[in-house]
Design a protein around this motif. Sequence first.
Motif, short mmCIF file in Angstrom:
data_model
loop_
_atom_site.label_atom_id
_atom_site.label_comp_id
_atom_site.label_asym_id
_atom_site.label_seq_id
_atom_site.Cartn_x
_atom_site.Cartn_y
_atom_site.Cartn_z
N ALA A 118 0.83 -1.20 0.00
CA ALA A 118 0.00 0.00 0.00
C ALA A 118 0.86 1.26 0.00
O ALA A 118 1.71 1.44 0.88
CB ALA A 118 -0.93 -0.01 1.20
N ASP A 119 0.68 2.08 -1.00
CA ASP A 119 1.36 3.36 -1.08
C ASP A 119 0.52 4.27 -1.97
O ASP A 119 -0.58 3.90 -2.40
CB ASP A 119 2.79 3.22 -1.62
CG ASP A 119 2.84 2.60 -3.02
OD1 ASP A 119 1.84 2.70 -3.76
OD2 ASP A 119 3.88 2.03 -3.38
N GLY A 120 1.03 5.43 -2.26
CA GLY A 120 0.26 6.38 -3.05
C GLY A 120 0.03 5.95 -4.48
O GLY A 120 -0.84 6.50 -5.16
N GLU A 121 0.80 4.96 -4.95
CA GLU A 121 0.69 4.52 -6.33
C GLU A 121 -0.18 3.28 -6.50
O GLU A 121 -0.54 2.93 -7.63
CB GLU A 121 2.09 4.23 -6.89
CG GLU A 121 3.02 5.43 -6.90
CD GLU A 121 2.52 6.53 -7.81
OE1 GLU A 121 2.02 6.20 -8.89
OE2 GLU A 121 2.61 7.71 -7.42
N ARG A 122 -0.48 2.58 -5.42
CA ARG A 122 -1.12 1.28 -5.57
C ARG A 122 -2.48 1.37 -6.25
O ARG A 122 -2.78 0.58 -7.15
CB ARG A 122 -1.28 0.57 -4.21
CG ARG A 122 -1.81 -0.86 -4.36
CD ARG A 122 -2.01 -1.54 -3.03
NE ARG A 122 -3.15 -0.98 -2.31
CZ ARG A 122 -3.58 -1.46 -1.13
NH1 ARG A 122 -2.95 -2.47 -0.56
NH2 ARG A 122 -4.61 -0.91 -0.54
N HIS A 123 -3.31 2.32 -5.84
CA HIS A 123 -4.66 2.40 -6.42
C HIS A 123 -4.59 2.64 -7.92
O HIS A 123 -5.32 2.01 -8.69
CB HIS A 123 -5.46 3.51 -5.74
CG HIS A 123 -6.85 3.65 -6.30
ND1 HIS A 123 -7.87 2.77 -6.02
CD2 HIS A 123 -7.36 4.55 -7.19
CE1 HIS A 123 -8.96 3.13 -6.68
NE2 HIS A 123 -8.68 4.20 -7.38
N ALA A 124 -3.70 3.52 -8.35
CA ALA A 124 -3.57 3.80 -9.78
C ALA A 124 -3.12 2.56 -10.54
O ALA A 124 -3.60 2.28 -11.65
CB ALA A 124 -2.60 4.95 -10.01
N ARG A 125 -2.23 1.80 -9.94
CA ARG A 125 -1.74 0.59 -10.61
C ARG A 125 -2.83 -0.49 -10.67
O ARG A 125 -2.95 -1.18 -11.69
CB ARG A 125 -0.50 0.07 -9.89
CG ARG A 125 0.70 1.00 -10.03
CD ARG A 125 1.90 0.49 -9.28
NE ARG A 125 3.01 1.43 -9.38
CZ ARG A 125 4.19 1.25 -8.78
NH1 ARG A 125 4.41 0.16 -8.06
NH2 ARG A 125 5.15 2.15 -8.91
#
Length: 310
Positions: free
Chosen positions: A255-262
């Motif tokens: 989980a990080d700021g990029e996970r949802h976009a990926r």
Amino acid sequence: MSESLGIVTIDTGFHRPIFDAAYLLVDSGRGAFIDCGTQHSIPALLAALPAQGLTPADIDWLILTHVHLDHAGGAGALMRQLPNARLVVHPRGAPHMIDPARLIAGATAVYGAQEMARSYGEIVPIEAERVVIARDGHIVALGGRPLLCVDTPGHARHHLCVWDERSRSWFTGDTFGLSYREFDSARGPFIVPTSSPVQFEPEPLKASIRMMLASDPEAMYLTHYGRVGDVQRLGTELIEQIDAMVRIGREAPAADGERHARLSEALRALYTERALAHGSPLSEAQIHAGLAVDIELNAQGLGVWLDRRG
């Protein structure tokens, strides 16, 4: 429409045309709605009655597959128009229909008060004495037509589906995914699983789908959207996609700021590839636009599931 079987499909008008359905079942001069859309959907539901020789007083039941607002947001307001009806709902959903304060607060926190009013209208409580709790195996008697309510978790823990022996069909809410008519090809309907942002559970969802398929149904009546046949193929494709979603989730970074976009991009690629292989008449851009909201929700659901797993 399937009026010969006493089933009327009603476009609730939510979000866009041919996106969100409610159903009117008729038997022996009595009626039942399955799901109802939002408060804004009530005129369309009531307008469907005269063609079936019914008045609001002839409706005995409003059955909810679950209490997400595109299915149940208008339930309280609709019940005020149906003097003899009772509400049928899963045990986990009943408290939110009797006292919708938490439901309203949660949705308002996500959408904001202005969007809540625009999309959903007023959400009003239903008197407890008019609420029937449908545990697994509960039977609703509509005239001489039994409607079997079965616990079907996976999309939400408070989800039930309704088996109608008369038509040998399931009314599936969101458990059997979504199938928009503009994606249809010469092969028939195209289908995609739908998660909720907070309660996506892949294994229970697959078990619910397999349970419904085991009854060898003639058709599924989806909220999003309408009647679909060829159910064994569609069920197999749903399970394949759920497994693919799980793989995407497990391959995602922590989980990080990029996970949802990926997650969103991987799901977009999955559904686009499958839609094109299905022969969908839509372009890639049209596929992305048609599934944009669902990709967002499925990515949220996958993320919450990953966090819950630890």
